[in-house]
Design an enzyme around this catalytic site. Structure first.
Site, PDB file in Angstrom:
ATOM      1  N   GLN A 137       4.776  -6.702  11.474  1.00  0.00           N
ATOM      2  CA  GLN A 137       4.101  -7.944  10.937  1.00  0.00           C
ATOM      3  C   GLN A 137       2.741  -7.898  11.316  1.00  0.00           C
ATOM      4  OE1 GLN A 137       7.309  -8.439  13.102  1.00  0.00           O
ATOM      5  NE2 GLN A 137       8.207  -8.212  11.080  1.00  0.00           N
ATOM      6  N   LYS A 185       0.314  -0.923   7.265  1.00  0.00           N
ATOM      7  CA  LYS A 185       0.481  -0.184   8.502  1.00  0.00           C
ATOM      8  C   LYS A 185       1.643   1.190   8.460  1.00  0.00           C
ATOM      9  CE  LYS A 185       2.495  -4.013  10.082  1.00  0.00           C
ATOM     10  NZ  LYS A 185       2.441  -5.037   8.945  1.00  0.00           N
ATOM     11  N   GLY A 186       2.675   1.103   7.747  1.00  0.00           N
ATOM     12  CA  GLY A 186       3.347   2.348   7.429  1.00  0.00           C
ATOM     13  C   GLY A 186       2.556   3.312   6.760  1.00  0.00           C
ATOM     14  N   GLY A 236       8.855  -4.362   6.382  1.00  0.00           N
ATOM     15  CA  GLY A 236       8.998  -3.479   5.214  1.00  0.00           C
ATOM     16  C   GLY A 236       7.691  -2.766   5.178  1.00  0.00           C
ATOM     17  N   HIS A 237       7.773  -1.424   5.954  1.00  0.00           N
ATOM     18  CA  HIS A 237       6.713  -0.242   5.854  1.00  0.00           C
ATOM     19  C   HIS A 237       6.695   0.778   4.845  1.00  0.00           C
ATOM     20  CE1 HIS A 237       6.006  -1.664  10.301  1.00  0.00           C
ATOM     21  NE2 HIS A 237       6.083  -2.653   9.458  1.00  0.00           N
ATOM     22  N   THR A 262      11.620  -8.553   0.786  1.00  0.00           N
ATOM     23  CA  THR A 262      12.662  -9.696   0.153  1.00  0.00           C
ATOM     24  C   THR A 262      11.794  -9.574  -1.491  1.00  0.00           C
ATOM     25  OG1 THR A 262      10.567 -11.233   0.570  1.00  0.00           O
ATOM     26  CG2 THR A 262      12.463 -10.922   1.993  1.00  0.00           C
ATOM     27  N   GLY A 292       0.653  -9.622   8.065  1.00  0.00           N
ATOM     28  CA  GLY A 292       1.723  -8.612   7.643  1.00  0.00           C
ATOM     29  C   GLY A 292       1.280  -7.718   6.232  1.00  0.00           C
ATOM     30  N   ASP A 293       1.982  -6.565   6.261  1.00  0.00           N
ATOM     31  CA  ASP A 293       2.106  -5.870   4.725  1.00  0.00           C
ATOM     32  C   ASP A 293       0.782  -5.539   4.707  1.00  0.00           C
ATOM     33  OD1 ASP A 293       4.430  -6.577   4.510  1.00  0.00           O
ATOM     34  OD2 ASP A 293       4.116  -8.419   3.426  1.00  0.00           O
ATOM     35  N   THR A 338       6.524 -15.427  13.068  1.00  0.00           N
ATOM     36  CA  THR A 338       7.825 -14.714  13.332  1.00  0.00           C
ATOM     37  C   THR A 338       8.470 -15.131  14.715  1.00  0.00           C
ATOM     38  OG1 THR A 338       9.054 -12.474  12.847  1.00  0.00           O
ATOM     39  CG2 THR A 338       6.990 -12.428  13.883  1.00  0.00           C
ATOM     40  N   ASP A 395      -9.642  -0.102  -2.850  1.00  0.00           N
ATOM     41  CA  ASP A 395      -9.568   0.473  -4.219  1.00  0.00           C
ATOM     42  C   ASP A 395      -9.256  -0.976  -5.045  1.00  0.00           C
ATOM     43  OD1 ASP A 395      -7.145   0.843  -2.755  1.00  0.00           O
ATOM     44  OD2 ASP A 395      -5.981   1.035  -4.802  1.00  0.00           O
ATOM     45  N   ARG A 442       9.752 -10.851  -2.705  1.00  0.00           N
ATOM     46  CA  ARG A 442       8.881 -12.185  -3.118  1.00  0.00           C
ATOM     47  C   ARG A 442       7.449 -11.885  -3.460  1.00  0.00           C
ATOM     48  NH1 ARG A 442       9.728 -15.826   2.021  1.00  0.00           N
ATOM     49  NH2 ARG A 442       9.595 -13.698   3.227  1.00  0.00           N
ATOM     50  N   PRO A 443       6.652 -12.523  -4.484  1.00  0.00           N
ATOM     51  CA  PRO A 443       5.463 -12.369  -4.780  1.00  0.00           C
ATOM     52  C   PRO A 443       4.620 -12.830  -3.466  1.00  0.00           C
ATOM     53  CG  PRO A 443       6.385 -14.086  -6.264  1.00  0.00           C
ATOM     54  CD  PRO A 443       7.408 -13.695  -5.273  1.00  0.00           C
ATOM     55  N   ARG A 444       3.711 -11.851  -3.076  1.00  0.00           N
ATOM     56  CA  ARG A 444       2.651 -12.330  -1.957  1.00  0.00           C
ATOM     57  C   ARG A 444       1.628 -13.249  -2.481  1.00  0.00           C
ATOM     58  NH1 ARG A 444       2.643  -6.255  -0.312  1.00  0.00           N
ATOM     59  NH2 ARG A 444       4.538  -6.036   0.922  1.00  0.00           N
TER      60      ARG A 444
HETATM   61  P1  GDP Z   1       3.115  -2.561   5.997  1.00  0.00           P
HETATM   62  O1  GDP Z   1       4.125  -3.660   6.273  1.00  0.00           O
HETATM   63  O2  GDP Z   1       1.991  -3.046   6.639  1.00  0.00           O
HETATM   64  O3  GDP Z   1       3.496  -1.014   6.263  1.00  0.00           O
HETATM   65  O4  GDP Z   1       2.881  -2.787   4.482  1.00  0.00           O
HETATM   66  P2  GDP Z   1       3.938  -3.010   3.111  1.00  0.00           P
HETATM   67  O5  GDP Z   1       4.437  -1.542   2.897  1.00  0.00           O
HETATM   68  O6  GDP Z   1       4.859  -4.059   3.376  1.00  0.00           O
HETATM   69  O7  GDP Z   1       2.682  -3.308   1.829  1.00  0.00           O
HETATM   70  C1  GDP Z   1       1.569  -2.468   1.604  1.00  0.00           C
HETATM   71  C2  GDP Z   1       1.487  -2.107   0.358  1.00  0.00           C
HETATM   72  O8  GDP Z   1       0.318  -1.343  -0.283  1.00  0.00           O
HETATM   73  C3  GDP Z   1       2.624  -0.939  -0.008  1.00  0.00           C
HETATM   74  O9  GDP Z   1       3.010  -1.106  -1.490  1.00  0.00           O
HETATM   75  C4  GDP Z   1       1.737   0.315   0.016  1.00  0.00           C
HETATM   76  O10 GDP Z   1       2.369   1.343  -0.690  1.00  0.00           O
HETATM   77  C5  GDP Z   1       0.535  -0.148  -0.642  1.00  0.00           C
HETATM   78  N1  GDP Z   1      -0.781   0.353   0.053  1.00  0.00           N
HETATM   79  C6  GDP Z   1      -1.200   0.895   1.130  1.00  0.00           C
HETATM   80  N2  GDP Z   1      -2.362   1.219   1.243  1.00  0.00           N
HETATM   81  C7  GDP Z   1      -2.844   0.966   0.101  1.00  0.00           C
HETATM   82  C8  GDP Z   1      -4.345   1.295  -0.185  1.00  0.00           C
HETATM   83  O11 GDP Z   1      -5.423   1.377   0.332  1.00  0.00           O
HETATM   84  N3  GDP Z   1      -4.497   0.876  -1.518  1.00  0.00           N
HETATM   85  C9  GDP Z   1      -3.283   0.269  -2.540  1.00  0.00           C
HETATM   86  N4  GDP Z   1      -3.733   0.325  -3.779  1.00  0.00           N
HETATM   87  N5  GDP Z   1      -2.190   0.227  -1.954  1.00  0.00           N
HETATM   88  C10 GDP Z   1      -1.946   0.657  -0.749  1.00  0.00           C
HETATM   89  P1  IMO Z   2       5.565  -6.122   8.027  1.00  0.00           P
HETATM   90  O1  IMO Z   2       6.093  -5.429   9.104  1.00  0.00           O
HETATM   91  C1  IMO Z   2       4.749  -9.965   5.959  1.00  0.00           C
HETATM   92  C2  IMO Z   2       6.942 -13.203   7.613  1.00  0.00           C
HETATM   93  C3  IMO Z   2       8.041 -14.077   6.755  1.00  0.00           C
HETATM   94  C4  IMO Z   2       7.890 -15.563   7.071  1.00  0.00           C
HETATM   95  C5  IMO Z   2       7.696 -15.240   8.753  1.00  0.00           C
HETATM   96  C6  IMO Z   2       9.111 -15.553   9.457  1.00  0.00           C
HETATM   97  O2  IMO Z   2       6.170  -5.515   6.691  1.00  0.00           O
HETATM   98  O3  IMO Z   2       4.126  -6.469   7.933  1.00  0.00           O
HETATM   99  P2  IMO Z   2      10.910 -13.813   9.718  1.00  0.00           P
HETATM  100  O4  IMO Z   2      12.047 -13.382   8.978  1.00  0.00           O
HETATM  101  O5  IMO Z   2      10.416 -12.835  10.626  1.00  0.00           O
HETATM  102  O6  IMO Z   2      11.814 -15.015  10.734  1.00  0.00           O
HETATM  103  O7  IMO Z   2      10.068 -14.872   9.027  1.00  0.00           O
HETATM  104  O8  IMO Z   2       7.138 -14.067   8.655  1.00  0.00           O
HETATM  105  N1  IMO Z   2       7.242 -11.857   7.820  1.00  0.00           N
HETATM  106  C7  IMO Z   2       6.417 -11.019   7.295  1.00  0.00           C
HETATM  107  N2  IMO Z   2       5.464 -10.950   6.387  1.00  0.00           N
HETATM  108  N3  IMO Z   2       5.370  -8.834   6.553  1.00  0.00           N
HETATM  109  C8  IMO Z   2       6.223  -8.531   7.475  1.00  0.00           C
HETATM  110  O9  IMO Z   2       6.529  -7.516   8.223  1.00  0.00           O
HETATM  111  C9  IMO Z   2       7.061  -9.786   7.791  1.00  0.00           C
HETATM  112  N4  IMO Z   2       7.896 -10.074   8.903  1.00  0.00           N
HETATM  113  C10 IMO Z   2       8.056 -11.289   8.616  1.00  0.00           C
HETATM  114  O10 IMO Z   2       7.726 -13.733   5.370  1.00  0.00           O
HETATM  115  O11 IMO Z   2       6.687 -16.003   6.410  1.00  0.00           O
HETATM  116 MG    MG Z   3       5.602  -4.943   5.023  1.00  0.00          MG
END
Ligand code: GDP
Ligand code: IMO
Ligand code: MG
Length: 435
Positions: free
Chosen positions: A223, A16-17, A40-41, A300, A12-13, A238, A332, A302-304
């Protein structure tokens, strides 16, 4: 034109957003297919900076129809706040629709999520406390309540009172906490239902019709593959499938409709919550990645947990998603690194393992075997063409393509909408992404 699923390749994270906001400029329809507001996108574009939990990341394009699919669990309070926030930034939600089959997250789901985590104590999963596990459990147990049920108040009350009787027994007898009030929840959710009524409808036919018209349809994953309940690091996963295969079921398309599957990966690995992560760095390199990339949860805070790119897990993700190509983000972040490492295999009890194990006892024992590559030591945030990327960056991408047996078609070099570089693979794979 094509149907393209864009899914998380890691934990996750991955960004994607950001990728979906970039690609959606060309789309007719964007549909979220799984998860809930645990997602959280982050999207950064001329409208501002947003953390979308439920609304598809295509919402910033006025001509894009956005759908919250039947596979998503919807917390109406979170959704309404998100809609308000979008409106306050001048973003229209006039083309947003919610599937009448999407399940609702109820107050007892969030309550039980927290209580279950407390009870797990040291074995806690580290959930987002958004009620995701309990809501999807109720869906499977056939006691869930769906958004469409809000449109018929008598039906809603009877389903709610049946569900709440059981939940209150669990709350009072098992957890010995106060019960929840039927009338309070009923009144609150009836009000949500009235506000959301214009958005709620049968949406699967809309997605199928757009696909049949040959429009560019994006299926937005939440995720990442390694959080999948079947193929992820169970039980540290999840409760709905983030895989591309779930993209069909989560919006109501047949599997033959998906033309292309793009996996979003970070140039390194992160994980938030508990569970094994073989390449986790608990030293100053992990801290450096976290600080540079501001790796704190969008939901949340939280530190990743940060670590080097895990190509064993990555290959597995390519296979179980059936990826056609990869969008690689955060390249980058390595700009200042003299060298970068990739985990190419694991060592377990003296043996070499090239595949991602299904049992956690083995995964816990996996020690990464690293390959070290030279870095590029220069800023790439303003680079917009593949040819202008430094040799070290291109070599890193090429090595990942080899290890994952999958082409990288987009490279992201910063959080902004425009900070994207298409690669050569993009032009040969472009049928899905270009108009
Ligand atoms: P998602 O859940 O997959 O949509 O990702 P999140 O939004 O939770 O986390 C991605 C984080 O990385 C966000 O803070 C974005 O603004 C940031 N981000 C996305 N692409 C890049 C990139 O190529 N470089 C950097 N430095 N940040 C990025
Ligand atoms: P996006 O779409 C990162 C993780 C939680 C936990 C596990 C189960 O932003 O990538 P849950 O609340 O789903 O029952 O938690 O899954 N988790 C994510 N980690 N990005 C997410 O979504 C997540 N959604 C759930 O931290 O480890
Ligand atoms: Mg996210």
């Amino acid at each position: 034109m094509a149907v393209v699923a864009i899914v998380g390749g890691q934990w996750g994270d991955e960004g994607k957003g950001k990728i979906i906001d970039h690609v959606a400029e060309k789309a007719a329809l964007v549909a979220r297919f799984s998860g809930g507001d645990n997602a959280g996108h982050t999207v950064i574009n001329p409208y501002g900076e947003f953390r979308l939990h439920l609304v598809p990341s295509g919402i910033f394009n006025a001509r894009v129809t956005c759908i919250i699919g039947n596979g998503v669990a919807v917390n109406p309070a979170v959704l309404l706040k998100e809609i308000d926030d979008l409106h306050s930034h001048g973003v229209s939600t006039g083309r947003l629709f919610i599937s009448d089959r999407a399940h609702l997250i109820m107050p007892y789901h969030t309550r039980l999520d927290a209580l279950e985590e407390q009870t797990r104590s040291k074995g806690a999963i580290g959930t987002t406390h958004r009620g995701i596990g309990p809501a999807f459990a109720d869906k499977t147990a056939r006691v869930g309540i769906r958004t469409g049920d809000l449109l018929d108040k008598d039906l809603f009350r009877s389903r709610l009172s049946a569900a709440l009787e059981l939940k209150n027994t669990i709350l009072t007898k098992v957890y010995q906490v106060a019960p929840l009030s039927l009338d309070e929840i009923y009144d609150q959710y009836c009000a949500f239902g009235e506000t959301l009524a214009p958005f709620i409808r049968e949406t699967s036919s809309m997605v199928r019709a757009a696909a049949a018209r040959g429009e560019f349809v994006l299926l937005e994953g939440a995720q990442g593959a390694l959080l999948d309940p079947d193929f992820g690091t169970y039980p540290y996963v999840t409760s709905s499938s983030p895989l591309a295969g779930a993209g069909c079921i989560g919006v109501g398309l047949g599997p033959r409709e998906i033309d292309r599957v793009v996996g979003v990966f970070k140039a390194y690995n992160t994980r938030v919550g508990a569970g094994p992560m073989p390449t986790e760095l608990t030293d100053e390199v992990g801290d450096l990645i976290r600080t540079k990339a501001h790796e704190y949860g969008a939901t949340t805070s939280r530190p990743r947990r940060c670590g080097w790119f895990d190509a064993v897990a990555g290959r597995f993700s390519v296979q179980i998603n059936g990826l056609s190509d990869i969008a690689l983000t955060h390249l980058d972040i390595y700009d200042s690194f003299p060298t970068v490492k990739i985990c190419t295999a694991y060592k377990v009890d003296g043996d070499i393992l090239n595949t991602f194990p299904g049992d956690m006892a083995t995964l816990e024992k996996c020690h990464p075997i690293y390959e070290e590559l030279k870095g590029w030591q220069g800023s790439i945030s303003d680079t917009r063409s593949f040819e202008k990327l430094p040799m070290g960056a291109r070599q890193y991408l090429s090595r990942l393509e080899d290890l994952l047996s999958c082409p990288v078609s987009l490279v992201s070099v910063g959080p902004g909408r425009e900070q994207v570089i298409p690669t050569e693979a993009f032009s040969t794979q472009s049928s899905g992404i270009q108009p």
